[in-house]
Scaffold this motif. Structure first.
Motif, PDB file in Angstrom:
ATOM      1  N   VAL A  74       6.837 -33.304   4.261  1.00  0.00           N
ATOM      2  CA  VAL A  74       7.002 -32.452   5.433  1.00  0.00           C
ATOM      3  C   VAL A  74       8.157 -31.496   5.183  1.00  0.00           C
ATOM      4  CG1 VAL A  74       7.499 -32.400   7.908  1.00  0.00           C
ATOM      5  CG2 VAL A  74       6.150 -34.281   6.949  1.00  0.00           C
ATOM      6  N   ARG A  75       7.896 -30.215   5.330  1.00  0.00           N
ATOM      7  CA  ARG A  75       8.929 -29.200   5.106  1.00  0.00           C
ATOM      8  C   ARG A  75       9.691 -28.960   6.407  1.00  0.00           C
ATOM      9  NH1 ARG A  75       7.053 -24.588   4.523  1.00  0.00           N
ATOM     10  NH2 ARG A  75       8.510 -23.669   3.032  1.00  0.00           N
ATOM     11  N   VAL A  76      11.011 -29.133   6.353  1.00  0.00           N
ATOM     12  CA  VAL A  76      11.836 -29.129   7.563  1.00  0.00           C
ATOM     13  C   VAL A  76      12.969 -28.107   7.465  1.00  0.00           C
ATOM     14  CG1 VAL A  76      13.310 -30.533   9.067  1.00  0.00           C
ATOM     15  CG2 VAL A  76      11.350 -31.576   7.919  1.00  0.00           C
ATOM     16  N   VAL A  77      13.220 -27.413   8.571  1.00  0.00           N
ATOM     17  CA  VAL A  77      14.415 -26.583   8.721  1.00  0.00           C
ATOM     18  C   VAL A  77      15.316 -27.258   9.751  1.00  0.00           C
ATOM     19  CG1 VAL A  77      15.319 -24.410   9.681  1.00  0.00           C
ATOM     20  CG2 VAL A  77      13.439 -24.359   8.034  1.00  0.00           C
ATOM     21  N   LEU A  78      16.586 -27.434   9.418  1.00  0.00           N
ATOM     22  CA  LEU A  78      17.565 -28.052  10.309  1.00  0.00           C
ATOM     23  C   LEU A  78      18.354 -26.969  11.043  1.00  0.00           C
ATOM     24  CD1 LEU A  78      19.062 -30.638   7.763  1.00  0.00           C
ATOM     25  CD2 LEU A  78      17.127 -30.978   9.315  1.00  0.00           C
ATOM     26  N   VAL A  79      18.532 -27.149  12.355  1.00  0.00           N
ATOM     27  CA  VAL A  79      19.290 -26.164  13.140  1.00  0.00           C
ATOM     28  C   VAL A  79      20.293 -26.894  14.018  1.00  0.00           C
ATOM     29  CG1 VAL A  79      19.177 -24.216  14.729  1.00  0.00           C
ATOM     30  CG2 VAL A  79      17.237 -24.691  13.210  1.00  0.00           C
ATOM     31  N   ARG A 134      11.175 -32.807   2.971  1.00  0.00           N
ATOM     32  CA  ARG A 134      11.984 -31.891   2.160  1.00  0.00           C
ATOM     33  C   ARG A 134      12.647 -30.865   3.057  1.00  0.00           C
ATOM     34  NH1 ARG A 134      10.782 -27.182  -1.185  1.00  0.00           N
ATOM     35  NH2 ARG A 134       8.558 -27.395  -0.700  1.00  0.00           N
ATOM     36  N   VAL A 135      13.966 -30.835   3.054  1.00  0.00           N
ATOM     37  CA  VAL A 135      14.708 -29.839   3.834  1.00  0.00           C
ATOM     38  C   VAL A 135      14.672 -28.524   3.073  1.00  0.00           C
ATOM     39  CG1 VAL A 135      16.943 -29.192   4.795  1.00  0.00           C
ATOM     40  CG2 VAL A 135      16.214 -31.590   4.855  1.00  0.00           C
ATOM     41  N   VAL A 136      14.058 -27.505   3.670  1.00  0.00           N
ATOM     42  CA  VAL A 136      13.899 -26.220   2.980  1.00  0.00           C
ATOM     43  C   VAL A 136      14.914 -25.184   3.444  1.00  0.00           C
ATOM     44  CG1 VAL A 136      11.468 -26.594   2.507  1.00  0.00           C
ATOM     45  CG2 VAL A 136      12.134 -25.480   4.647  1.00  0.00           C
ATOM     46  N   GLY A 137      15.678 -25.513   4.502  1.00  0.00           N
ATOM     47  CA  GLY A 137      16.683 -24.579   4.978  1.00  0.00           C
ATOM     48  C   GLY A 137      17.456 -25.166   6.136  1.00  0.00           C
ATOM     49  N   GLN A 138      18.614 -24.575   6.422  1.00  0.00           N
ATOM     50  CA  GLN A 138      19.404 -25.000   7.559  1.00  0.00           C
ATOM     51  C   GLN A 138      20.102 -23.793   8.165  1.00  0.00           C
ATOM     52  OE1 GLN A 138      22.037 -27.869   5.541  1.00  0.00           O
ATOM     53  NE2 GLN A 138      23.749 -26.470   5.979  1.00  0.00           N
ATOM     54  N   ALA A 139      20.342 -23.869   9.477  1.00  0.00           N
ATOM     55  CA  ALA A 139      20.936 -22.741  10.196  1.00  0.00           C
ATOM     56  C   ALA A 139      21.889 -23.253  11.263  1.00  0.00           C
ATOM     57  CB  ALA A 139      19.836 -21.897  10.839  1.00  0.00           C
ATOM     58  N   GLY A 140      22.880 -22.425  11.579  1.00  0.00           N
ATOM     59  CA  GLY A 140      23.859 -22.797  12.595  1.00  0.00           C
ATOM     60  C   GLY A 140      23.791 -21.949  13.845  1.00  0.00           C
ATOM     61  N   THR A 141      22.948 -20.903  13.818  1.00  0.00           N
ATOM     62  CA  THR A 141      22.806 -20.023  14.979  1.00  0.00           C
ATOM     63  C   THR A 141      21.327 -19.746  15.239  1.00  0.00           C
ATOM     64  OG1 THR A 141      22.833 -17.961  13.705  1.00  0.00           O
ATOM     65  CG2 THR A 141      24.979 -18.868  14.385  1.00  0.00           C
ATOM     66  N   GLY A 142      21.044 -19.280  16.437  1.00  0.00           N
ATOM     67  CA  GLY A 142      19.670 -18.942  16.776  1.00  0.00           C
ATOM     68  C   GLY A 142      19.130 -17.809  15.936  1.00  0.00           C
ATOM     69  N   GLU A 143      19.962 -16.814  15.679  1.00  0.00           N
ATOM     70  CA  GLU A 143      19.527 -15.664  14.879  1.00  0.00           C
ATOM     71  C   GLU A 143      19.170 -16.090  13.461  1.00  0.00           C
ATOM     72  OE1 GLU A 143      21.201 -11.266  13.403  1.00  0.00           O
ATOM     73  OE2 GLU A 143      22.422 -12.542  14.711  1.00  0.00           O
ATOM     74  N   GLU A 144      20.028 -16.926  12.876  1.00  0.00           N
ATOM     75  CA  GLU A 144      19.775 -17.397  11.512  1.00  0.00           C
ATOM     76  C   GLU A 144      18.531 -18.284  11.475  1.00  0.00           C
ATOM     77  OE1 GLU A 144      22.231 -19.598   7.872  1.00  0.00           O
ATOM     78  OE2 GLU A 144      23.039 -19.609   9.924  1.00  0.00           O
ATOM     79  N   ALA A 145      18.383 -19.116  12.494  1.00  0.00           N
ATOM     80  CA  ALA A 145      17.216 -19.998  12.558  1.00  0.00           C
ATOM     81  C   ALA A 145      15.925 -19.197  12.671  1.00  0.00           C
ATOM     82  CB  ALA A 145      17.341 -20.938  13.751  1.00  0.00           C
ATOM     83  N   LEU A 201      23.285 -24.845  21.115  1.00  0.00           N
ATOM     84  CA  LEU A 201      23.839 -24.254  19.897  1.00  0.00           C
ATOM     85  C   LEU A 201      25.042 -23.412  20.295  1.00  0.00           C
ATOM     86  CD1 LEU A 201      20.517 -23.070  18.246  1.00  0.00           C
ATOM     87  CD2 LEU A 201      21.870 -25.076  17.621  1.00  0.00           C
ATOM     88  N   GLY A 202      26.168 -24.081  20.589  1.00  0.00           N
ATOM     89  CA  GLY A 202      27.324 -23.345  21.082  1.00  0.00           C
ATOM     90  C   GLY A 202      26.959 -22.671  22.395  1.00  0.00           C
ATOM     91  N   PRO A 203      27.134 -21.345  22.474  1.00  0.00           N
ATOM     92  CA  PRO A 203      26.777 -20.655  23.715  1.00  0.00           C
ATOM     93  C   PRO A 203      25.280 -20.409  23.879  1.00  0.00           C
ATOM     94  CG  PRO A 203      27.571 -19.077  22.102  1.00  0.00           C
ATOM     95  CD  PRO A 203      27.742 -20.446  21.486  1.00  0.00           C
ATOM     96  N   GLU A 204      24.504 -20.698  22.854  1.00  0.00           N
ATOM     97  CA  GLU A 204      23.066 -20.427  22.885  1.00  0.00           C
ATOM     98  C   GLU A 204      22.279 -21.618  23.418  1.00  0.00           C
ATOM     99  OE1 GLU A 204      21.722 -17.851  19.329  1.00  0.00           O
ATOM    100  OE2 GLU A 204      23.322 -19.112  18.530  1.00  0.00           O
TER     101      GLU A 204
END
Length: 218
Positions: free
Chosen positions: A5-10, A32-43, A61-64
């Motif tokens: 399973v391909r997963v993106v972590l946010v 399999r983690v294929v990416g990670q993001a810390g903001t909505g825009e990056e995600a 996500l912080g203020p989001e």
């Protein structure tokens, strides 16, 4: 065994992202983690580009708002299932998450084997809810059906948001609502934004129209 399973972590906390990476690393053949993001825009950029099977997302996500991001992601990449991973063990959050289009809601205390199993289930089209919340959700759903909560609870409104909407229907201004409920005007505006989102409207008039049409305040 099929492809992992391909997963993106946010998540907006680096330590959480690092912990999830470490937890899932032991299940490389299944996830399999294929990416990670810390903001909505990056995600949004990552999910649109990588088109993963599952997005593992925090409610806040912080203020989001993770709920708003869920709506955006499922609209743009509908094949990517969103699973919320949260510290909030309140069934109202689960109802909101599912209404936003999520495929699951798990608590951050979940262990590695359970998390992997749940991600696989979601990738196969199932909807998953943390076992500690599932029973409470069934009870809450039954009580909502019987109308045992405050007006608008069945639409996901908190008790305070219901109070604000009631005063809105009564014709009060933001300043008057703030005075009546002993809140700041900014807090009132925050409640209004939340209830607009839950009622799927964009302004006061439309919110009042929904409240009147559904007979929330008889």
């Amino acid at each position: 065994m099929g492809a992992p399973v391909r997963v993106v972590l946010v998540d907006d906390h680096e330590m959480i992202l690092a912990g999830l990476q470490a937890m899932l690393a032991g299940f490389a053949g299944r996830v399999r983690v294929v990416g990670q993001a810390g903001t909505g825009e990056e995600a949004t950029r990552l999910v649109t580009t990588l088109r993963p099977d599952v997005v593992l997302l925090d409610v806040r996500l912080g203020p989001e708002s993770g709920l708003d991001l869920c709506r955006l992601l499922t609209g743009r990449v509908p094949e990517a299932r969103v699973v919320f991973l949260s510290v909030y063990d309140d069934e109202q959050y689960v109802f909101e998450a599912l209404r936003a289009g999520a495929g699951g809601y798990l608590l951050k205390r979940v262990d590695g084997p359970e998390l992997v199993r749940r991600l696989e289930e979601v990738a196969q089209g199932e909807t998953v809810v943390d076992p500690t919340l599932a029973g409470r959700m069934a009870v809450t759903a039954a009580r909502l059906t019987r109308g045992e909560f405050w007006p608008g609870a069945n639409r996901g409104l908190t008790q305070r948001e219901s109070e604000v909407l009631s005063l809105l229907v009564g014709g009060l201004s933001n300043k008057a609502i703030a005075a009546r409920l002993v809140l700041s005007e900014e807090t009132v505006k925050s409640h209004l934004r939340a209830l607009y989102r839950k009622l799927e409207v964009t302004d006061r008039s439309a919110a009042i129209a929904v409240a009147l049409r559904e007979g929330l305040f008889r």
